[in-house]
Design a protein around this motif. Sequence first.
Motif, PDB file in Angstrom:
ATOM      1  N   GLU A  80      47.169  38.902 -29.800  1.00 15.81           N
ATOM      2  CA  GLU A  80      48.264  39.423 -30.022  1.00 15.81           C
ATOM      3  C   GLU A  80      48.865  40.339 -29.226  1.00 15.81           C
ATOM      4  OE1 GLU A  80      49.722  42.696 -33.565  1.00 15.81           O
ATOM      5  OE2 GLU A  80      47.702  41.411 -33.715  1.00 15.81           O
ATOM      6  N   TRP A  81      48.187  41.371 -28.707  1.00 12.89           N
ATOM      7  CA  TRP A  81      48.699  42.280 -27.768  1.00 12.89           C
ATOM      8  C   TRP A  81      48.769  41.801 -26.291  1.00 12.89           C
ATOM      9  CZ3 TRP A  81      51.460  45.835 -29.481  1.00 12.89           C
ATOM     10  CH2 TRP A  81      51.526  46.266 -30.775  1.00 12.89           C
ATOM     11  N   ILE A  82      47.993  40.780 -25.700  1.00 12.69           N
ATOM     12  CA  ILE A  82      48.510  40.085 -24.770  1.00 12.69           C
ATOM     13  C   ILE A  82      49.699  39.680 -24.631  1.00 12.69           C
ATOM     14  CG2 ILE A  82      47.635  38.186 -23.233  1.00 12.69           C
ATOM     15  CD1 ILE A  82      44.823  38.874 -23.819  1.00 12.69           C
ATOM     16  N   ILE A  83      49.935  38.765 -25.717  1.00 14.84           N
ATOM     17  CA  ILE A  83      51.344  37.904 -25.867  1.00 14.84           C
ATOM     18  C   ILE A  83      52.505  39.309 -25.762  1.00 14.84           C
ATOM     19  CG2 ILE A  83      52.567  36.618 -27.199  1.00 14.84           C
ATOM     20  CD1 ILE A  83      49.926  35.074 -28.151  1.00 14.84           C
ATOM     21  N   ALA A  84      52.266  40.261 -26.532  1.00 13.24           N
ATOM     22  CA  ALA A  84      53.342  41.277 -26.739  1.00 13.24           C
ATOM     23  C   ALA A  84      53.699  41.793 -25.278  1.00 13.24           C
ATOM     24  CB  ALA A  84      52.938  42.310 -27.778  1.00 13.24           C
ATOM     25  N   ALA A  85      52.555  42.286 -24.731  1.00 14.85           N
ATOM     26  CA  ALA A  85      52.607  42.926 -23.324  1.00 14.85           C
ATOM     27  C   ALA A  85      53.302  41.952 -22.302  1.00 14.85           C
ATOM     28  CB  ALA A  85      51.199  43.244 -22.718  1.00 14.85           C
ATOM     29  N   ALA A  86      52.908  40.493 -22.294  1.00  7.67           N
ATOM     30  CA  ALA A  86      53.629  39.474 -21.698  1.00  7.67           C
ATOM     31  C   ALA A  86      55.011  39.262 -21.742  1.00  7.67           C
ATOM     32  CB  ALA A  86      52.809  38.139 -21.441  1.00  7.67           C
ATOM     33  N   GLU A  87      55.538  39.508 -23.029  1.00 12.19           N
ATOM     34  CA  GLU A  87      56.616  39.397 -23.419  1.00 12.19           C
ATOM     35  C   GLU A  87      57.471  40.490 -22.961  1.00 12.19           C
ATOM     36  OE1 GLU A  87      58.082  36.908 -24.775  1.00 12.19           O
ATOM     37  OE2 GLU A  87      56.502  35.598 -25.397  1.00 12.19           O
ATOM     38  N   PRO A  97      35.727  40.362 -24.489  1.00 10.79           N
ATOM     39  CA  PRO A  97      35.933  39.021 -24.049  1.00 10.79           C
ATOM     40  C   PRO A  97      37.494  38.697 -24.113  1.00 10.79           C
ATOM     41  CG  PRO A  97      34.934  38.774 -25.928  1.00 10.79           C
ATOM     42  CD  PRO A  97      34.785  40.313 -25.483  1.00 10.79           C
ATOM     43  N   LEU A  98      38.074  38.044 -23.197  1.00 11.64           N
ATOM     44  CA  LEU A  98      39.479  37.914 -23.393  1.00 11.64           C
ATOM     45  C   LEU A  98      39.934  37.512 -24.868  1.00 11.64           C
ATOM     46  CD1 LEU A  98      42.124  38.263 -21.229  1.00 11.64           C
ATOM     47  CD2 LEU A  98      41.986  35.742 -21.331  1.00 11.64           C
ATOM     48  N   VAL A  99      39.649  36.423 -25.188  1.00 11.49           N
ATOM     49  CA  VAL A  99      39.751  35.912 -26.550  1.00 11.49           C
ATOM     50  C   VAL A  99      38.468  34.886 -27.139  1.00 11.49           C
ATOM     51  CG1 VAL A  99      42.408  35.272 -26.118  1.00 11.49           C
ATOM     52  CG2 VAL A  99      40.791  33.535 -25.402  1.00 11.49           C
ATOM     53  N   GLY A 100      38.651  34.739 -28.213  1.00 14.69           N
ATOM     54  CA  GLY A 100      37.424  34.056 -28.885  1.00 14.69           C
ATOM     55  C   GLY A 100      37.569  32.512 -29.249  1.00 14.69           C
ATOM     56  N   SER A 101      38.966  31.919 -29.023  1.00 13.73           N
ATOM     57  CA  SER A 101      39.058  30.523 -29.257  1.00 13.73           C
ATOM     58  C   SER A 101      40.094  30.076 -28.173  1.00 13.73           C
ATOM     59  CB  SER A 101      39.853  30.568 -30.573  1.00 13.73           C
ATOM     60  OG  SER A 101      41.169  30.943 -30.535  1.00 13.73           O
ATOM     61  N   ASP A 104      43.828  30.425 -28.833  1.00 14.43           N
ATOM     62  CA  ASP A 104      44.345  31.813 -28.627  1.00 14.43           C
ATOM     63  C   ASP A 104      44.306  31.638 -26.948  1.00 14.43           C
ATOM     64  OD1 ASP A 104      44.805  33.072 -30.764  1.00 14.43           O
ATOM     65  OD2 ASP A 104      42.960  34.085 -30.885  1.00 14.43           O
ATOM     66  N   TYR A 105      43.524  31.036 -26.406  1.00 11.41           N
ATOM     67  CA  TYR A 105      43.311  31.028 -24.810  1.00 11.41           C
ATOM     68  C   TYR A 105      44.509  30.245 -24.191  1.00 11.41           C
ATOM     69  CZ  TYR A 105      42.010  30.281 -19.964  1.00 11.41           C
ATOM     70  OH  TYR A 105      42.286  30.204 -18.596  1.00 11.41           O
ATOM     71  N   ALA A 106      45.003  29.341 -25.000  1.00 15.27           N
ATOM     72  CA  ALA A 106      46.217  28.541 -24.668  1.00 15.27           C
ATOM     73  C   ALA A 106      47.427  29.257 -24.742  1.00 15.27           C
ATOM     74  CB  ALA A 106      46.342  27.098 -25.349  1.00 15.27           C
ATOM     75  N   ARG A 107      47.469  29.917 -25.766  1.00 13.20           N
ATOM     76  CA  ARG A 107      48.617  30.672 -26.102  1.00 13.20           C
ATOM     77  C   ARG A 107      48.736  32.034 -25.040  1.00 13.20           C
ATOM     78  NH1 ARG A 107      47.273  33.635 -31.038  1.00 13.20           N
ATOM     79  NH2 ARG A 107      49.540  34.655 -30.994  1.00 13.20           N
ATOM     80  N   VAL A 108      47.707  32.592 -24.880  1.00  7.77           N
ATOM     81  CA  VAL A 108      48.154  33.692 -23.804  1.00  7.77           C
ATOM     82  C   VAL A 108      48.351  33.476 -22.720  1.00  7.77           C
ATOM     83  CG1 VAL A 108      46.389  35.299 -25.304  1.00  7.77           C
ATOM     84  CG2 VAL A 108      45.618  34.018 -23.321  1.00  7.77           C
ATOM     85  N   VAL A 109      47.563  32.290 -22.041  1.00  8.91           N
ATOM     86  CA  VAL A 109      47.857  31.879 -20.781  1.00  8.91           C
ATOM     87  C   VAL A 109      49.449  31.387 -20.628  1.00  8.91           C
ATOM     88  CG1 VAL A 109      47.365  29.649 -19.102  1.00  8.91           C
ATOM     89  CG2 VAL A 109      45.573  31.125 -20.074  1.00  8.91           C
ATOM     90  N   GLU A 110      49.882  30.468 -21.842  1.00  8.71           N
ATOM     91  CA  GLU A 110      51.358  30.232 -21.863  1.00  8.71           C
ATOM     92  C   GLU A 110      52.333  31.228 -21.653  1.00  8.71           C
ATOM     93  OE1 GLU A 110      55.025  29.537 -23.052  1.00  8.71           O
ATOM     94  OE2 GLU A 110      53.698  30.436 -24.323  1.00  8.71           O
ATOM     95  N   ALA A 111      51.992  32.344 -22.319  1.00  8.45           N
ATOM     96  CA  ALA A 111      52.905  33.572 -22.558  1.00  8.45           C
ATOM     97  C   ALA A 111      52.902  34.192 -21.164  1.00  8.45           C
ATOM     98  CB  ALA A 111      52.381  34.606 -23.658  1.00  8.45           C
ATOM     99  N   CYS A 112      51.565  34.366 -20.370  1.00 10.98           N
ATOM    100  CA  CYS A 112      51.544  35.027 -19.047  1.00 10.98           C
ATOM    101  C   CYS A 112      52.433  34.213 -18.152  1.00 10.98           C
ATOM    102  CB  CYS A 112      50.366  35.320 -18.669  1.00 10.98           C
ATOM    103  SG  CYS A 112      49.387  36.494 -19.804  1.00 10.98           S
TER     104      CYS A 112
END
Length: 341
Positions: A80-87, A97-101, A104-112
Amino acid sequence: MSAVRWGVLTTARIAQDRFLPAMHKARNATASAISSPNGRAAEVAARFGIPAAYSSHEELLADPAIEAVYLPFPNGLHAEWIIAAAEAGKDILCEKPLVGSLEDYARVVEACQRNGVSLMEAFMYRFHPQHQKVREFIDAGRIGQLVSMHARFHFVMDRSPGEVRLQTGLEGGAVNDVGCYAVDIMNMVMGRSPASVYAKGTSPIDPVETTVAAILDYDGVIGTLDCGFEGPRTNTFQIIGTKGHITLDNAFDPIPGDPARVTVSLRDGSTEVFDVIEDPFRLEIERFSVWARSAGQEVVHQELTEQNLAVRLAIHESLAAGLPRNVEPVHAVEHHLLQEQ
């Protein structure tokens, strides 16, 4: 080059005990803001000489002066907060650990990627010079062909009310908190993830696993890990080869100012001992500050991050099933998930 201006989201214990003291020693970084909805941001800011204190994380992310952020949230809040910071256009150092699923990994990579920011999983131990020395010994053939690796990380947890590492909804448990270090160091030594894992765990009074042991099969090299919240503090790592072995007495969390000891014992009976003193948090901050000022964007150490996630997922599957589980590569699944979005 001027110092990279950092924001710290939350007044978490690790931020106060390790990250902010290391920031004071960093040569190319400065703590410019801290945020917390619990009312403690101003107090912590005053103690560490941080110019800005915000009562919400959204306010900090909206500060145009902040270039990079450190996220020491509970595991289940990372995505949640990785995506908010990326935005918000901030480069992101997120605690392990970065994420647990996979989702979520796909979501944060896409946002960054979409926002052109860099992201790194904060395994600070990787930056300690003792691990460079170990790599040199292995590459030089000092201990021969690798046979096995053995990683241990234990401490006695203070079970205070609300302890986030004991909550399933926040992705707590021994594997995600300390076992991830053992997984990471073995993947780093081997340059790949294992083919399969077999794990057993116990959780006598808690809803998450509190002690875990696992066998990791690297196709010819066997790795073992044991980790947990019940036993006296230990964080050791040993690599055994056909000509000798390397032992690290403080592999994952060396205290600044205290030596991390590397012992090389060879089959001929000779022994070499090296004491290495360094603050890995400072080195991590300095290295990521360089990446934050680089022209491009990237998931720093992406391969290691994907390997770690893949192994942790397999360990949790093995714990649930009571059977060995194959380790499925994350990158192929992640790319498939991104294409579906």
